[in-house]
Design an enzyme around this catalytic site. Structure first.
Site, PDB file in Angstrom:
ATOM      1  N   GLU A  90      -4.001   5.175  -2.787  1.00 27.12           N
ATOM      2  CA  GLU A  90      -5.129   5.103  -1.861  1.00 27.12           C
ATOM      3  C   GLU A  90      -5.662   6.496  -1.533  1.00 27.12           C
ATOM      4  OE1 GLU A  90      -4.183   2.919   1.719  1.00 27.12           O
ATOM      5  OE2 GLU A  90      -5.988   3.681   2.722  1.00 27.12           O
ATOM      6  N   CYS A 132     -11.171   2.417   5.659  1.00 30.32           N
ATOM      7  CA  CYS A 132     -10.443   3.581   6.173  1.00 30.32           C
ATOM      8  C   CYS A 132     -10.697   4.846   5.363  1.00 30.32           C
ATOM      9  CB  CYS A 132      -8.947   3.276   6.191  1.00 30.32           C
ATOM     10  SG  CYS A 132      -8.317   2.615   4.646  1.00 30.32           S
ATOM     11  N   CYS A 136      -6.832   7.566   1.155  1.00 32.00           N
ATOM     12  CA  CYS A 136      -6.279   8.022   2.442  1.00 32.00           C
ATOM     13  C   CYS A 136      -4.900   8.647   2.264  1.00 32.00           C
ATOM     14  CB  CYS A 136      -6.114   6.850   3.408  1.00 32.00           C
ATOM     15  SG  CYS A 136      -7.616   6.368   4.227  1.00 32.00           S
ATOM     16  N   GLU A 190       0.849  -1.198   0.000  1.00 27.45           N
ATOM     17  CA  GLU A 190       0.000   0.000   0.000  1.00 27.45           C
ATOM     18  C   GLU A 190       0.886   1.250   0.000  1.00 27.45           C
ATOM     19  OE1 GLU A 190      -4.073  -0.792   1.974  1.00 27.45           O
ATOM     20  OE2 GLU A 190      -2.602  -1.063   3.559  1.00 27.45           O
TER      21      GLU A 190
HETATM   22  O1  FUB Z   1      -4.025   0.161   8.422  1.00 26.73           O
HETATM   23  C1  FUB Z   1      -5.012   1.161   8.608  1.00 26.73           C
HETATM   24  C2  FUB Z   1      -5.409   1.731   7.279  1.00 26.73           C
HETATM   25  O2  FUB Z   1      -5.954   0.703   6.480  1.00 26.73           O
HETATM   26  C3  FUB Z   1      -4.257   2.264   6.472  1.00 26.73           C
HETATM   27  O3  FUB Z   1      -3.968   3.585   6.700  1.00 26.73           O
HETATM   28  C4  FUB Z   1      -4.707   2.013   5.088  1.00 26.73           C
HETATM   29  O4  FUB Z   1      -3.663   2.044   4.160  1.00 26.73           O
HETATM   30  C5  FUB Z   1      -5.350   0.669   5.201  1.00 26.73           C
HETATM   31  O5  FUB Z   1      -4.403  -0.333   5.206  1.00 26.73           O
HETATM   32 ZN    ZN Z   2      -7.845   4.366   3.178  1.00 32.33          ZN
END
Ligand code: FUB
Ligand code: ZN
Length: 660
Positions: free
Chosen positions: A356, A424, A358, A340
């Site tokens: 991602e 998330c 996030c 990730e």
């Molecule tokens: O591990 C917590 C959250 O879920 C991370 O920030 C994201 O990348 C996903 O893996």
């Molecule tokens: Zn996320």
């Protein structure tokens, strides 16, 4: 998009700029619609989907302990056959960090409640907060996972299990909910938990020398310190930053204490969680993208609060590395799903980009916190780039559907989803959008900085005096920005206005008189230091030209390609507007590109149109290969802002077009 010089070419004031609290800024226009979508829809959706996922069953101490809903990702063979989870080191289920999803949902709800009253949602959130309060142990500890699902194992696996990460998100939720509603129950709960954490971790010999495998607690403790005025939390944030990556390595020792072999760490290297070396020695952005961005956000906060230039130096090296070699043009980051996160320099695949949501949100957090050390467009431009492109692409225009990954090319099968096993992103983006006003400004002693433009009214604080700034603008569709100043009595302060790096032509007037931009600009901000009176007006005109952007030649996936950008917005082609295989299209370098505002399209957007060339297929018959190159035919193309893609019929999408 030229690289910005290192900061402070001229001596800028060493003030600490803090973002305004969310209720200090009312947004209208572009951001008004986005915030309304979150307040009207997303906030309720987040709560409902957390409930459907079973999060309250895990949290509520009055309910029986539920069965595991989401299996461990690397279960032992025995666990697989029995169907029962067995705890082995390195095993994780996303259920472990459900408290963080609830924390971000509380935060989104809080900011949404500023925008619009929603007594039903408020009552539901109050009930969730009651559950957390009831669950909290007498010593202050609080984790639905470790208290109910895996009792007895607390603080045994900081590397993998997100314990402090969950605390961090709940702290952020608590601060926001307190600011939104004045209710301090969760804030008090989380302060007690932070006190407990402070008794567990620190330099004192009896305390653990640990820190979280997923950063987040650091920046949250800074927020808690700022809202409570309790310096203990600030020092704890600094401790977690300073301790990261020190030897002996905490994650090695912790693994051995669990009876695990540290070398069997699933991700192989501590680069994954940025603990491969002490943070001040880090100069390369590595590992899991969200973790990295949260760490750097915490570092920037600590650098600001402690005037710590050793952190600042490291942060600038990391910033350069990300921006010169590892960032998508959309402000997305972290190309690989395997970690990730980051891979190699210039590795920016388009169709398989993980990017991602996030991570782009977290980049905006980092950039915003770099601005704590003073206005500098090298950070604000990137904050804007991430927010307007790779972050808000993660939510549908109506606020109900989400992207986890944000590729820059799609064959039509990458579509928004309702929910995710690892949810998330939706609450992360929800909280960012609903708090966008706090990203627009920075305030310090005698200083106001305008980082982002947007139709809005801000009530800012200059040494205890309120300064009201009203921005009137159609930005990002139009670059004309009017700002009126309202003060109760004439007040001296410096108003710093960002002149974006992408803007080739800008002009500025104060009360109708032209200002020499070159003379007043420091680090990309026009600094107007004067006594301001009620009714003073500022007119800033930023030319929003359509630009062709090329990638560094080492980005093999973009070789010979070009993308279109207008102001902060990156554009893409979608099949619904362009009924042709998009990779057949080439945009000649001299083709004029017209920008037009289309009121009825996608809630109102500026589209870009051009006459392009396409490789013809009609004369190929059944041949797959031939010696003669394809014939070229003219084709009209229309591009829409990247962030609105996949809001209509699914189909192909392409950001990087072949050049011509
Ligand atoms: O591990 C917590 C959250 O879920 C991370 O920030 C994201 O990348 C996903 O893996
Ligand atoms: Zn996320």
């Amino acid at each position: 998009m030229t690289a910005e010089p290192a900061p402070a070419s001229r001596e800028a004031p060493r003030a600490r700029f803090r973002p305004p609290a969310v209720p200090q800024v009312d947004v209208r226009g572009f951001w008004g619609s986005r915030v309304d979508a979150v307040a009207d829809k997303t906030a309720d959706i987040l709560y409902e989907r957390c409930v459907e996922a079973g999060m309250l069953d895990q949290l509520d101490p009055d309910r029986p302990v539920p069965e595991l809903r989401i299996p461990f990702m690397s279960m032992s063979p025995a666990a697989v056959t029995s169907g029962k989870p067995t705890f082995t080191s390195g095993t994780v289920t996303t259920q472990m960090f459900w408290d963080s999803d609830l924390g971000k949902t509380i935060e989104t709800a809080a900011y949404s409640l500023y925008r619009k009253k929603n007594p039903e949602l408020e009552a539901k959130i109050d009930a969730v907060i009651d559950m957390f309060a009831k669950l909290q142990q007498p010593d202050g500890y609080l984790s639905s996972w470790y208290q109910r699902m895996q009792p007895g194992l607390r603080w045994t696996n900081l590397r993998d299990c997100h314990e402090l990460y969950c605390a961090g998100h709940l702290i952020e939720g608590a601060v926001a909910y307190y600011q939104a509603t004045g209710k301090r129950k969760l804030l008090d709960v989380m302060a007690r938990y932070a006190d407990h954490i402070d008794t567990m971790f620190g330099p004192e010999p009896e305390k653990k020398k640990g820190y979280c495998g997923h950063e987040e607690i650091e920046l949250a403790l800074v927020k808690l310190a700022r809202v409570t005025g309790n310096d203990r939390y600030m020092k704890l944030a600094k401790y977690f930053i300073d301790q990261r990556g020190q030897q002996p390595h905490y994650f090695d020792e912790e693994a051995l204490a669990r009876g695990s072999d540290p070398s069997k760490f699933h991700f192989g290297t501590y680069e994954y969680n940025q603990s491969h070396k002490p943070v001040r020695e880090q100069d390369k952005v590595v590992g899991h993208a969200v973790r990295a961005m949260y760490l750097y956000s915490g570092m920037a906060d600590v650098a600001t609060e402690f005037h710590d230039d050793t952190l600042r130096v490291a942060l600038d090296k990391l910033w350069d590395d990300l921006n010169s070699k590892q960032l998508y043009v959309t402000g997305g980051l972290g190309p690989s799903d395997a970690n990730e996160g980051f891979t190699a320099d210039y590795d920016l695949p388009n169709e398989t980009a993980y990017a991602e949501t996030c991570a782009a949100v977290a980049l905006a957090f980092w950039a915003n916190r770099m601005l704590g050390m003073g206005p500098n467009r090298r950070y604000a431009d990137v904050m804007e780039q991430a927010i307007y492109n790779g972050a808000i692409s993660g939510i549908s225009l109506d606020g109900s559907l989400f992207f986890y990954e944000n590729p820059l090319e799609s064959r039509g099968h990458h579509n928004r989803w309702k929910w995710h096993r690892c949810p998330c992103c939706p609450p992360n983006l929800g909280r960012m959008i609903a708090s966008i006003g706090s990203y627009m400004y920075g305030q310090a002693e005698g200083e106001i900085a305008v980082h982002l433009y947007g139709d809005s009214t801000a009530r800012l604080d200059i040494g205890g005096k309120e300064v009201r700034l009203t921005q009137t603008t159609r930005y990002p569709w139009d670059g004309a920005i009017g700002i009126t100043v309202d003060v109760d009595a004439p007040t001296r302060f410096a108003l710093s206005l960002r002149i974006p790096g992408w803007c080739r032509k800008a002009s500025l007037k104060v009360n109708g008189e032209a200002v020499d931009l070159q003379a007043v600009t420091i680090d990309g901000y026009a600094r107007l230091d004067r006594e301001w009176k009620a009714g003073d007006s500022v007119a800033l005109d930023l030319e929003l030209a359509v630009e062709r952007i090329h990638a560094h030649p080492e980005v093999r996936q973009d070789a010979g390609r070009v993308t279109l950008k207008r102001g902060p917005l990156v554009y893409c082609l979608e099949a619904v507007d362009n009924p042709i295989s998009l990779n057949r299209v080439a945009l000649p370098s001299d083709a004029p590109v017209d920008a037009r505002y289309e009121d009825g399209l996608l809630g109102g957007v500026v589209t870009l149109s051009a006459k392009a060339k396409a490789d013809a297929t009609a004369d190929w018959g059944g041949t797959l290969y031939r010696t003669e190159p394809p014939k070229s035919e003219e084709v009209a193309i229309k591009a829409v802002p990247y962030f609105v893609w996949d809001n209509r019929e699914p189909g192909e999408m392409l950001v990087w077009l072949r050049g011509g």
